[in-house]
Design a protein around this motif. Structure first.
Motif, short mmCIF file in Angstrom:
data_model
loop_
_atom_site.label_atom_id
_atom_site.label_comp_id
_atom_site.label_asym_id
_atom_site.label_seq_id
_atom_site.Cartn_x
_atom_site.Cartn_y
_atom_site.Cartn_z
N GLY A 38 0.81 -1.20 0.00
CA GLY A 38 0.00 0.00 0.00
C GLY A 38 0.85 1.26 0.00
O GLY A 38 2.01 1.27 -0.42
N ARG A 39 0.27 2.34 0.51
CA ARG A 39 0.97 3.64 0.52
C ARG A 39 2.19 3.58 1.43
O ARG A 39 3.25 4.09 1.09
CB ARG A 39 -0.01 4.71 1.00
CG ARG A 39 0.50 6.13 0.86
CD ARG A 39 -0.50 7.10 1.50
NE ARG A 39 -1.86 6.78 1.11
CZ ARG A 39 -2.92 7.05 1.85
NH1 ARG A 39 -2.79 7.61 3.05
NH2 ARG A 39 -4.13 6.75 1.42
N LYS A 40 2.04 2.99 2.61
CA LYS A 40 3.15 2.80 3.55
C LYS A 40 3.17 1.34 3.98
O LYS A 40 2.12 0.69 4.04
CB LYS A 40 2.98 3.70 4.78
CG LYS A 40 3.15 5.18 4.50
CD LYS A 40 3.01 5.97 5.79
CE LYS A 40 3.15 7.46 5.52
NZ LYS A 40 3.02 8.26 6.76
N CYS A 41 4.37 0.86 4.30
CA CYS A 41 4.50 -0.54 4.69
C CYS A 41 5.73 -0.70 5.56
O CYS A 41 6.82 -0.21 5.20
CB CYS A 41 4.60 -1.42 3.44
SG CYS A 41 4.42 -3.17 3.75
N THR A 42 5.61 -1.35 6.70
CA THR A 42 6.75 -1.57 7.58
C THR A 42 7.58 -2.74 7.08
O THR A 42 7.16 -3.53 6.24
CB THR A 42 6.25 -1.86 9.01
OG1 THR A 42 5.41 -3.03 8.98
CG2 THR A 42 5.46 -0.69 9.57
N GLY A 93 -0.13 -5.52 1.82
CA GLY A 93 0.41 -5.08 3.10
C GLY A 93 0.41 -3.57 3.20
O GLY A 93 0.75 -2.87 2.23
N SER A 94 0.02 -3.04 4.36
CA SER A 94 -0.03 -1.59 4.53
C SER A 94 0.25 -1.25 6.00
O SER A 94 0.28 -2.12 6.87
CB SER A 94 -1.40 -1.04 4.11
OG SER A 94 -2.43 -1.60 4.90
N HIS A 95 0.41 0.05 6.25
CA HIS A 95 0.67 0.53 7.62
C HIS A 95 0.18 1.96 7.74
O HIS A 95 0.43 2.79 6.86
CB HIS A 95 2.17 0.45 7.93
CG HIS A 95 2.52 0.97 9.29
ND1 HIS A 95 2.34 0.24 10.44
CD2 HIS A 95 3.04 2.17 9.67
CE1 HIS A 95 2.74 0.95 11.48
NE2 HIS A 95 3.16 2.12 11.04
N SER A 96 -0.55 2.23 8.80
CA SER A 96 -1.02 3.59 9.09
C SER A 96 -1.11 3.76 10.60
O SER A 96 -1.00 2.78 11.36
CB SER A 96 -2.37 3.86 8.42
OG SER A 96 -3.37 3.01 8.95
#
Length: 317
Positions: A38-42, A93-96
């Motif tokens: 996604g836009r951000k991902c760890t 996978g994503s992170h927010s």
């Protein structure tokens, strides 16, 4: 309001083969999966995507670029990706700040969303964290679902079906014991956590015909928590699970199976005439000329008696 779809007609022989391959097949092969971020991902989620990609290969495609997608608000970009790469499964996978360490798993039907689940990645140990030998590429895993909770709620039933679709490969009619090399265990705990464990199966000598089985954990080791889900409607799920006529088993008469899978058949035969059975011809059992003469005389007598009876009936009429 109905939308007319443009019918694509092939102009070359190669294009015709491509369209035939995209059509529904009577026996479907293993489903392909698309992995993207996604836009951000760890780093933890990125490594989990890589591990699942390695387990799913060669039926997997991964995208290197990041994608600004909020899948639960707008699923159209994901449907476009799946149609472009001809994949029926996807994992994002994503992170927010609101949803950290997020993983979304779903599947398509006719390149439209069927169902998807959002999972929170709590604890994770990668494949490279386990110092052990790994399984070969393309090995069909043995799926184990522990506990009765998988059948208690509709969400867990659908998630179980999704996991089976995700790791399913070719259909097999029989299993070779030495072919069981990889096992994936899924467990639902009392606090609604989903535990995924991966093991390599070792067959050891036991002194008898059945070998002694030992399990060696090879990773990944993952603890999930279910966040959100999007379940399909009954009509859509019924249409997705519809079997073609060629695969429907027609019931055969007088054939049945017991609880152990043994086939039993029932045969109907007429009344046997033992006098006319052909036995072994021997001189001792051969009829003499006098016996044959007596049989001929008896046959003539019965014929004459029947003729007389027929004449009497005709006269009486």
């Amino acid at each position: 309001m109905s939308v007319l779809q443009r019918v694509v007609k092939p102009t070359t022989r190669k294009g015709k083969k491509v369209l035939i391959r995209r059509e529904p097949q009577i026996i479907e092969g293993p489903k392909r999966a698309l992995f993207f971020r996604g836009r951000k991902c760890t780093e933890k989620v990125r490594q989990l995507l890589k591990d699942f990609y390695n387990l799913k290969k060669p039926d997997a495609i991964t995208l290197s670029k990041k994608n600004d997608i909020t899948i639960f608000e707008n699923v159209t970009p994901v449907e476009t990706f799946c149609k472009k790469y001809e994949t029926a499964l996807f994992m994002m996978g994503s992170h927010s700040k609101k949803r950290p360490d997020n993983l979304v798993v779903g599947r398509m039907f006719n390149y439209s969303l069927l169902d998807m689940f959002e999972l929170y990645l709590e604890n994770f140990e990668s494949l490279k964290d386990f110092d052990s030998s790994k399984v070969l590429l393309g090995v069909k895993p043995c799926l184990i679902f522990n506990g009765p909770k998988w059948e208690e709620t509709e969400e867990l039933k659908q998630l179980k079906s999704l996991f089976i679709d995700f790791f399913h490969r070719e259909e097999v009619s029989s299993i070779r014991l030495q072919g069981l090399e990889h096992a994936l265990s899924f467990t639902v705990t009392d606090d609604e956590k989903i535990l995924l464990r991966s093991y390599k199966i070792h067959m050891k000598k036991s002194g008898c015909r059945t070998p002694r089985v030992e399990l060696e954990e090879i990773g990944p080791r993952v603890d999930f928590t279910l966040r959100r889900s999007k379940l399909p409607s009954e009509d859509l799920m019924k249409e997705a699970c519809k079997k073609p006529k060629e695969l429907k088993v027609t019931k055969k008469k007088n054939i049945s199976k017991d609880g152990l899978g043994t086939t039993h058949g029932r045969i109907h035969i007429g009344k046997q005439q033992i006098d006319k059975l052909q036995t072994r011809k021997m001189k001792g059992l051969k009829k003499s000329s006098e016996e044959r003469k007596k049989e001929k005389v008896a046959v003539k007598r019965t014929l004459s008696e029947s003729n007389v009876n027929n004449v009497k009936r005709i006269k009486s009429l």
